[in-house]
Design a protein around this motif. Structure first.
Motif, PDB file in Angstrom:
ATOM      1  N   ARG A 157      -2.156   2.367  -7.418  1.00  0.00           N
ATOM      2  CA  ARG A 157      -0.784   2.555  -6.869  1.00  0.00           C
ATOM      3  C   ARG A 157       0.092   2.333  -7.973  1.00  0.00           C
ATOM      4  NH1 ARG A 157       4.034   1.407  -4.902  1.00  0.00           N
ATOM      5  NH2 ARG A 157       5.001   2.988  -3.679  1.00  0.00           N
TER       6      ARG A 157
ATOM      7  N   ASP B 104       0.871  -1.352   0.028  1.00  0.00           N
ATOM      8  CA  ASP B 104      -0.157   0.119   0.111  1.00  0.00           C
ATOM      9  C   ASP B 104       0.796   1.323   0.107  1.00  0.00           C
ATOM     10  OD1 ASP B 104      -2.474  -1.341   0.224  1.00  0.00           O
ATOM     11  OD2 ASP B 104      -1.845  -2.058   2.200  1.00  0.00           O
ATOM     12  N   GLU B 105       2.186   1.332   0.667  1.00  0.00           N
ATOM     13  CA  GLU B 105       2.916   2.323   0.492  1.00  0.00           C
ATOM     14  C   GLU B 105       4.435   1.809   0.681  1.00  0.00           C
ATOM     15  OE1 GLU B 105       2.648   5.738   3.356  1.00  0.00           O
ATOM     16  OE2 GLU B 105       0.608   6.062   2.990  1.00  0.00           O
TER      17      GLU B 105
ATOM     18  N   LYS C  62      -6.780   0.872  -4.477  1.00  0.00           N
ATOM     19  CA  LYS C  62      -6.029   1.840  -4.081  1.00  0.00           C
ATOM     20  C   LYS C  62      -4.459   1.364  -4.348  1.00  0.00           C
ATOM     21  CE  LYS C  62      -7.548   5.623  -1.083  1.00  0.00           C
ATOM     22  NZ  LYS C  62      -7.583   6.146   0.343  1.00  0.00           N
TER      23      LYS C  62
ATOM     24  N   GLU D 124       6.532   6.661  -1.128  1.00  0.00           N
ATOM     25  CA  GLU D 124       5.713   7.806  -0.390  1.00  0.00           C
ATOM     26  C   GLU D 124       6.538   8.629   0.470  1.00  0.00           C
ATOM     27  OE1 GLU D 124       4.490   4.591  -1.107  1.00  0.00           O
ATOM     28  OE2 GLU D 124       2.625   5.232  -2.507  1.00  0.00           O
ATOM     29  N   ARG D 125       7.683   7.750   1.044  1.00  0.00           N
ATOM     30  CA  ARG D 125       8.295   8.555   2.187  1.00  0.00           C
ATOM     31  C   ARG D 125       9.943   8.287   2.349  1.00  0.00           C
ATOM     32  NH1 ARG D 125       6.127  10.642   6.872  1.00  0.00           N
ATOM     33  NH2 ARG D 125       4.126   9.881   6.789  1.00  0.00           N
TER      34      ARG D 125
ATOM     35  N   TRP E  95       8.216   2.725   1.450  1.00  0.00           N
ATOM     36  CA  TRP E  95       9.308   3.788   1.890  1.00  0.00           C
ATOM     37  C   TRP E  95      10.670   3.439   1.691  1.00  0.00           C
ATOM     38  CZ3 TRP E  95       6.571   3.719   7.569  1.00  0.00           C
ATOM     39  CH2 TRP E  95       5.210   4.270   7.162  1.00  0.00           C
TER      40      TRP E  95
ATOM     41  N   TYR F 174      11.458   9.216  -4.718  1.00  0.00           N
ATOM     42  CA  TYR F 174      10.357  10.004  -4.478  1.00  0.00           C
ATOM     43  C   TYR F 174       9.994  10.913  -5.591  1.00  0.00           C
ATOM     44  CZ  TYR F 174       7.680  12.968  -1.379  1.00  0.00           C
ATOM     45  OH  TYR F 174       6.650  13.728  -0.818  1.00  0.00           O
TER      46      TYR F 174
ATOM     47  N   GLY G   8       7.773   9.276  -7.852  1.00  0.00           N
ATOM     48  CA  GLY G   8       6.369   8.867  -7.536  1.00  0.00           C
ATOM     49  C   GLY G   8       6.693   7.389  -7.025  1.00  0.00           C
TER      50      GLY G   8
ATOM     51  N   ALA H 129       0.787   4.747   9.881  1.00  0.00           N
ATOM     52  CA  ALA H 129       0.013   4.243   8.177  1.00  0.00           C
ATOM     53  C   ALA H 129      -0.940   2.902   8.464  1.00  0.00           C
ATOM     54  CB  ALA H 129       1.493   3.824   7.488  1.00  0.00           C
TER      55      ALA H 129
END
Lengths: 257, 281
Positions: free
Chosen positions: A251, A158-159, A247, A208-209, A161, A202, A205, A232
């Motif tokens: 992504r 989902d994310e 999502k 995310e972090r 990093w 980053y 894109g 998160a």
């Protein structure tokens, strides 16, 4: 810092590896071994622990500390059974409604004979498919090297990093240099071309972090990571499942649309 | 037309002789048996050696012609072209030369087609376009193929040939592995059929994504199929690989493909498989 310096930093001796993150960010960790099909891959550590009290499944690539440990862990390059263990534990997390946290650190999936005989490509492909629809939140953090498909197999999340001094790339800069200029020594130039630093990714894109690192004290980085992971996961706790999965699909769908 | 030497007298006998240049047809030597094959001969035999059955690489258009019902292939997204998003050195030239060499705009062609009357979405990768390497355009076209098939409840029949992810598009190529896998999964979760035919060579990021995700996985005889390339493995283990390692037959032995599919019976095999999954009786 130049891209190549980041490559060196990501691979630096003494840089914390996955077990150190597990011990410092989570509590009550219990390791769970084996893929239930062939064996137990030392390059992938999996288990259950707590993040600020909440039970989470943790799956990590571990390069190892001492020379002996490094060999036992195949220097962090998983065989198919490593990816199958990861998938088994993700499915277990889904069953019990636990979120998944993946820590990525590999120069790549192992290119050995046994790996091919046991279906390295299939093992990675299955993870990519299954992670896309895994019915529980997944967050992946690149802590050192993110080497191609072998890293992506723990990063359909989902994310995604990155630690400040980690890298993520489709091919190693050495491999790129030898293909492009037939000279493996042109690593510096290749590192630049590949856009593999946290800042580059980053900007593109892809992540995310970025989690800042301090030279002297890694404790602060662990602290930050714990705080952000908690946030998160909290953000996703009440999210309807179909929205979470839509999502996640979007992504990845957006790259090159 | 009047010959230029009409009024010129020959100095000797040899000079006067008319040279008839015979058209010599280009030939290819079979890497397996050493047999010399003319281009026409090969083309007529679907790029298969008539002596030993070695399968040469085949262009995407030729495959469509061999597999799809006559004139049924309606190409989609044909004008999508790659951009040098990362300003990667030499990539613009590489794209230009690949286009010229293959006559295609990218490494895969996609379309709706019928095979033995069964409607399906087809994707066929192109060996002459950077050995079918997967960049954002290849990934996007494959993804759209599965999304369209899911929307129309159609099976997907795909042919892979690929050196893997396209280095020149960096991490964005890597992301195509996740993107295409997601689309395959959605198509699969809708209960739809995906048949993939692995052809020589299928390696790297394509093997580790949609090439291995078929409900039914076929492979052409002798095709090299693997995750890591043989040279990379040999450098890692510092040993020579045994003969036949990572061939289609090796994959069959190890349980990773359903059947070896020679080109001669390939269309019939696909028709049978599509018919066996057809809801119409």
């Amino acid at each position: 810092m130049e891209a190549y310096d980041k490559v060196l930093a990501a691979r630096a001796k003494g840089r914390p590896t996955a077990m150190e993150y597990i011990n410092n960010v989570f509590t009550d960790f219990q390791e769970l071994h084996g893929d239930r099909r062939y064996g137990d891959d030392g390059a992938v550590v999996g288990g259950i622990g707590r993040l600020c009290g909440e039970a989470v499944t943790i799956i990590a690539q571990e390069k190892g500390g001492s020379t002996k440990d490094k060999i036992a862990r195949n220097f962090g390059s998983p065989n198919p059974e490593g990816y199958r263990k990861a998938l088994r534990l993700m499915k277990q997390a889904e069953k019990f409604g636990r979120p998944v946290v993946c820590l990525v650190d590999t120069s790549g999936a192992y290119p050995g004979m046994g790996a091919e005989e046991r279906g390295q490509g299939l093992a990675i492909a299955e993870n990519l498919m299954e992670m896309m629809t895994l019915k529980t939140p997944i967050i992946s953090v690149l802590i050192g090297e993110g080497g191609s498909g072998g890293a992506l197999a723990l990063a359909v999340s989902d994310e995604v990093w990155m630690m400040e001094n980690s890298i993520y790339s489709v091919i190693s800069p050495e491999g790129c240099a030898s293909i492009l200029w037939r000279d493996a020594k042109k690593v510096r130039e290749a590192s630049q071309c590949l856009r593999l630093t946290a800042e580059d990714l980053y900007e593109l894109g892809v992540i995310e972090r970025i989690i800042p690192e301090s030279d002297k004290d890694f404790g602060a980085a662990y602290e930050l990571l714990r705080t952000w992971l908690k946030k998160a996961l909290d953000d996703r706790r009440d999210l309807p499942l179909d929205e979470l999965l839509e999502k996640r699909y979007e992504r990845f769908r957006k790259f090159g649309k | 037309m009047i010959p230029r030497n009409l009024f010129k007298k020959a100095n000797n006998e040899l000079e006067d002789r008319q040279v008839v240049e015979e058209f010599v047809e280009p030939t290819q030597t079979c890497p397996d048996c050493g047999f010399e094959l003319t281009t026409t001969e090969l083309k007529d035999n679907h790029e298969v050696c008539s002596k030993c059955g070695h399968h040469f690489r085949m262009n995407a258009r030729q495959r469509v012609e061999l597999i799809a019902d006559k004139d049924s292939f309606e190409e989609l997204w044909a004008d999508m072209e790659s951009q040098n998003i990362l300003d990667f050195p030499g990539y613009d030239d590489k794209l230009r030369s690949s286009k010229a060499k293959s006559g295609e705009s990218e490494g895969v062609i996609v379309g709706e087609a019928a095979i033995g009357g069964h409607r399906c979405v087809m994707f066929v990768m192109e060996p002459e376009f950077m050995i079918g390497s997967m960049g954002t355009v290849v990934g996007e076209k494959i993804t759209r193929a599965f999304e369209l098939a899911a929307e129309k409840s159609l099976p997907v029949v795909g042919f892979t040939v690929s050196g893997g992810a396209r280095m020149q598009e960096g991490i964005l190529s890597l992301m195509q592995m996740a993107k295409t896998s997601g689309a395959v999964k959605r198509h699969s979760d809708a209960g739809l059929l995906y048949i993939v035919v692995l052809t020589d060579p299928t390696t790297g990021g394509v093997t580790a994504s949609f090439a291995m995700e078929g409900d039914i996985i076929l492979a052409e005889p002798g095709a090299l199929v693997g995750f890591a390339g043989p040279r990379v493995i040999e450098q890692t283990i510092r040993k020579k690989l045994p003969k036949g390692f990572q061939t289609a037959e090796f994959l069959l032995d190890h349980g990773f493909v359903d059947a070896i599919s020679p080109r001669s019976g390939q269309r019939d095999l696909l028709i049978n498989l599509l018919a066996l999954h057809s809801k119409e009786v």
